[in-house]
Design an enzyme around this catalytic site. Sequence first.
Site, PDB file in Angstrom:
ATOM      1  N   ASP A 245       0.852  -1.196   0.000  1.00 38.45           N
ATOM      2  CA  ASP A 245       0.000   0.000   0.000  1.00 38.45           C
ATOM      3  C   ASP A 245       0.886   1.244   0.000  1.00 38.45           C
ATOM      4  O   ASP A 245       1.804   1.349   0.816  1.00 38.45           O
ATOM      5  CB  ASP A 245      -0.916   0.022   1.218  1.00 38.45           C
TER       6      ASP A 245
ATOM      7  N   ASP B 240       0.580   5.211   0.331  1.00 34.31           N
ATOM      8  CA  ASP B 240      -0.251   6.369   0.653  1.00 34.31           C
ATOM      9  C   ASP B 240       0.595   7.639   0.649  1.00 34.31           C
ATOM     10  O   ASP B 240       1.761   7.625   1.037  1.00 34.31           O
ATOM     11  CB  ASP B 240      -0.904   6.202   2.025  1.00 34.31           C
TER      12      ASP B 240
ATOM     13  N   ASP C 213      -2.495   6.744  14.339  1.00 35.49           N
ATOM     14  CA  ASP C 213      -2.825   5.792  15.400  1.00 35.49           C
ATOM     15  C   ASP C 213      -1.611   5.260  16.145  1.00 35.49           C
ATOM     16  O   ASP C 213      -1.501   5.399  17.368  1.00 35.49           O
ATOM     17  CB  ASP C 213      -3.657   4.630  14.827  1.00 35.49           C
TER      18      ASP C 213
END
Length: 464
Positions: free
Chosen positions: A57, A59, A172
């Site tokens: 992924d 981003d 997070d």
Amino acid sequence: MQKLYPEVIERDAHSMRNSDLTPNTLKVLQTLIRHGYKAYAVGGCVRDKLMGKDPKDFDVVTNATPDQIKACFRNCRLIGRRFRLAHITYGREIIEVATFRGHHDSADIIESVSANDIRSDAKKPPSKVSKLDVSSKAMRKAGELLSSKSDTGQLTRDNIFGSIEEDAARRDFTFNALYFDVEDESILDFADGMESIGTRKIVMIGDPQLRFREDPVRMIRAIRFACKLHMQLPLALSNSIKQNAHLMTNIPPARLFEEVSKLLLSGYGAVTFECLLMHNLLTPLFPLLTPLLTDVNSKEYQFVLLMLKNTDNRIHNEQRITPAFLYAAFLWYPMEERAQERMFDAAMPLHDAINLASADVLFQQSRRIMIPKRFSIPVREIWGLQLRLQKRQGRRCLQLLDHPRFRAAYDFLLLRGNVEGGDLYEAAQWWTSFQEVSEKARISMINELPNSSPRKRRKRKAAP
């Protein structure tokens, strides 16, 4: 909320390079920088590379607003209400670009309201509008359009933009607050993320109780990272997850489908399943299944675990998988239980009972996890074929081989046979042999079935 400041990790002190990004990710970053914006690769791609894994992924985060991002790319579309994001498409590859997130205090909200909103109020006669009125209306509008929370503290809208320091504080876990700068290939570490990677411990940014209330999905993300990256969940964080697991029921079912797919179809589904159960997170996700898992030696528990182990092996061997098989396995025994109840209560045939129970169970599950039709329909087909595979009705066996869901249904029967044994195991082994032998041998196997003898025609009585 705390404000974080970065430690700059120079190029020679880490292993990540521009070449570790996909060409299109690099193109997006360079385009934004060329237009005068700050832009970084962030999150999973940086974390995975530093942990010796191949990033999947990619981003991007930037100080450009969604509308400014769209102005830079013709192949861009803006998505999302809860989180406003830009998707930049290159064929099948989608680069997700987010704007730096800001804090959710009153000052941030006031600053996020456009000057036009306040000027429109200022047009009223001075006697009918005060600065307090303008400020109050600005606050209300900002609360509606940019930021909102539920009664439990969950963020239901999060479009307050801020600085990179604020964005890092909003992330997070500490290893997700690592920003890769393509201009000099340095890494900005805002929360000792490198230390978290080195010690293999998951560390949350901020107070876990507050962060889990803001977004309960962070709990299953913590479980996913712990299992996938072989990291340790500290006791305090683990206990906080157990205490707040019930908050998962506040998450919209449509959002949970993608999250659960990432959770259980990452190649570490078996260990993740056991970790979810230990942290009370399986109940809000699969409320129909969890009551059947009280005994680790039960057929229900062993069936789900065996399915996940087989799925993990398929993923590691780069074989095809489908979420339909996952949900068919997780919901099989709840569906079978409902079907048995209908058979006894309404005295209906098993086939009809299975059809009604299938619809009922999938409807109930969709209230927690919304299963798209492209997967729920195959689930029902896999279930519906189980009875036909068990009966093995003469020459219909040859027709079943051409059914588009035969392979999935056969694999499903094989798993059931391995767990339950008996007639199921015998039927699964028969189908295994039936697929491997010649056409002539198949006819012979069919003729040897107990129910394969031709039906005798009933003689008509002569008319009087």
